[in-house]
Design an enzyme around this catalytic site. Structure first.
Site, mmCIF file in Angstrom:
data_model
loop_
_atom_site.group_PDB
_atom_site.id
_atom_site.type_symbol
_atom_site.label_atom_id
_atom_site.label_comp_id
_atom_site.label_asym_id
_atom_site.label_seq_id
_atom_site.Cartn_x
_atom_site.Cartn_y
_atom_site.Cartn_z
ATOM 1 N N ASP A 8 10.362 10.518 9.319
ATOM 2 C CA ASP A 8 11.229 11.577 9.412
ATOM 3 C C ASP A 8 11.070 12.954 9.218
ATOM 4 O OD1 ASP A 8 11.088 11.995 6.659
ATOM 5 O OD2 ASP A 8 12.956 11.150 6.048
ATOM 6 N N CYS A 65 8.040 8.672 5.228
ATOM 7 C CA CYS A 65 9.095 9.594 4.966
ATOM 8 C C CYS A 65 8.969 10.390 3.805
ATOM 9 C CB CYS A 65 10.540 8.954 5.032
ATOM 10 S SG CYS A 65 10.565 7.764 3.426
ATOM 11 N N THR A 67 9.418 9.629 0.356
ATOM 12 C CA THR A 67 8.865 8.813 -0.490
ATOM 13 C C THR A 67 8.355 7.407 0.127
ATOM 14 O OG1 THR A 67 11.141 7.707 -0.653
ATOM 15 C CG2 THR A 67 10.446 9.519 -2.021
ATOM 16 N N HIS A 98 -2.624 -10.625 0.277
ATOM 17 C CA HIS A 98 -1.829 -11.606 -0.272
ATOM 18 C C HIS A 98 -0.310 -11.505 0.453
ATOM 19 C CE1 HIS A 98 -3.778 -11.787 -4.483
ATOM 20 N NE2 HIS A 98 -4.729 -12.115 -3.547
ATOM 21 N N HIS A 133 -1.398 -18.342 -0.096
ATOM 22 C CA HIS A 133 -0.542 -17.227 0.095
ATOM 23 C C HIS A 133 0.420 -17.632 1.139
ATOM 24 C CE1 HIS A 133 -2.382 -14.918 -2.740
ATOM 25 N NE2 HIS A 133 -3.622 -14.933 -2.199
HETATM 26 C C1 RB5 Z 1 14.998 13.116 3.245
HETATM 27 O O1 RB5 Z 1 15.197 14.067 2.444
HETATM 28 C C2 RB5 Z 1 14.273 11.925 2.191
HETATM 29 O O2 RB5 Z 1 15.536 11.185 1.685
HETATM 30 C C3 RB5 Z 1 13.529 10.752 2.970
HETATM 31 O O3 RB5 Z 1 12.428 11.270 3.577
HETATM 32 C C4 RB5 Z 1 12.822 9.816 2.219
HETATM 33 O O4 RB5 Z 1 12.220 9.962 1.102
HETATM 34 C C5 RB5 Z 1 14.114 8.895 1.943
HETATM 35 O O5 RB5 Z 1 13.765 7.449 1.418
#
Ligand code: RB5
Length: 145
Positions: A8, A65, A67, A98, A133
């Site tokens: 993203d 993204c 996180t 695994h 596994h």
């Molecule tokens: C975007 O601001 C953020 O929410 C997205 O990149 C991500 O971290 C969502 O899980």
């Protein structure tokens, strides 16, 4: 190897770094975007990479993204996808050994570019162990119905 990559708006810069890194190693990279910093919706990109991997059009997937969480949740909604969020190489390695993960995900706001390269390289170089596994991976597939 043919590798699909998606991200993203939070991860355009890191995606380009990883894409170039993979290409320099001889991989063919299918970039599904996004390629601008305009705000976009991560589920669309997670789904695109998930479908490429589940269909066999790509042999592996990389998702990024902010996180790594949202985009991996999206990919995991696609039948046959096992996407794992990793912030270090140990989890990436074990997710392949695994869990037979077929997509690796990480957060551009969590890991630096050198850690992201190490996570990706470790994951791609690791083989699934199979054996004991496989029963558990089969159980994961069964949950999908
Ligand atoms: C975007 O601001 C953020 O929410 C997205 O990149 C991500 O971290 C969502 O899980």
């Amino acid at each position: 190897m043919k590798i699909a990559i998606g991200n993203d708006h939070a991860a355009v810069e890191l995606k380009n770094i990883i894409k170039e890194h993979l290409e320099a190693k001889g991989h063919e990279v299918i970039n599904v975007g996004t390629d601008t910093n305009d705000s976009c919706d991560y589920p669309a990109y997670g789904e695109k990479v998930g479908r490429l991997v589940a269909s066999g059009e790509a042999e592996a997937g990389v998702l990024i993204c902010g996180t790594g969480v949202g985009i991996s949740i999206a990919a995991n909604k696609v039948k046959g996808v096992r996407a794992c969020v990793c912030s270090e190489p140990y989890t990436a390695k074990l997710s392949k050994m695994h869990n037979n993960s077929n997509i690796i995900a990480f957060g551009a706001r969590v890991v630096g570019s050198e850690m992201a390269k190490m996570i990706t390289d470790t994951w791609l170089e690791t083989e699934y162990e199979g054996g004991r596994h496989q029963r558990r991976v089969d159980m994961l597939d069964a949950i999908e119905g």
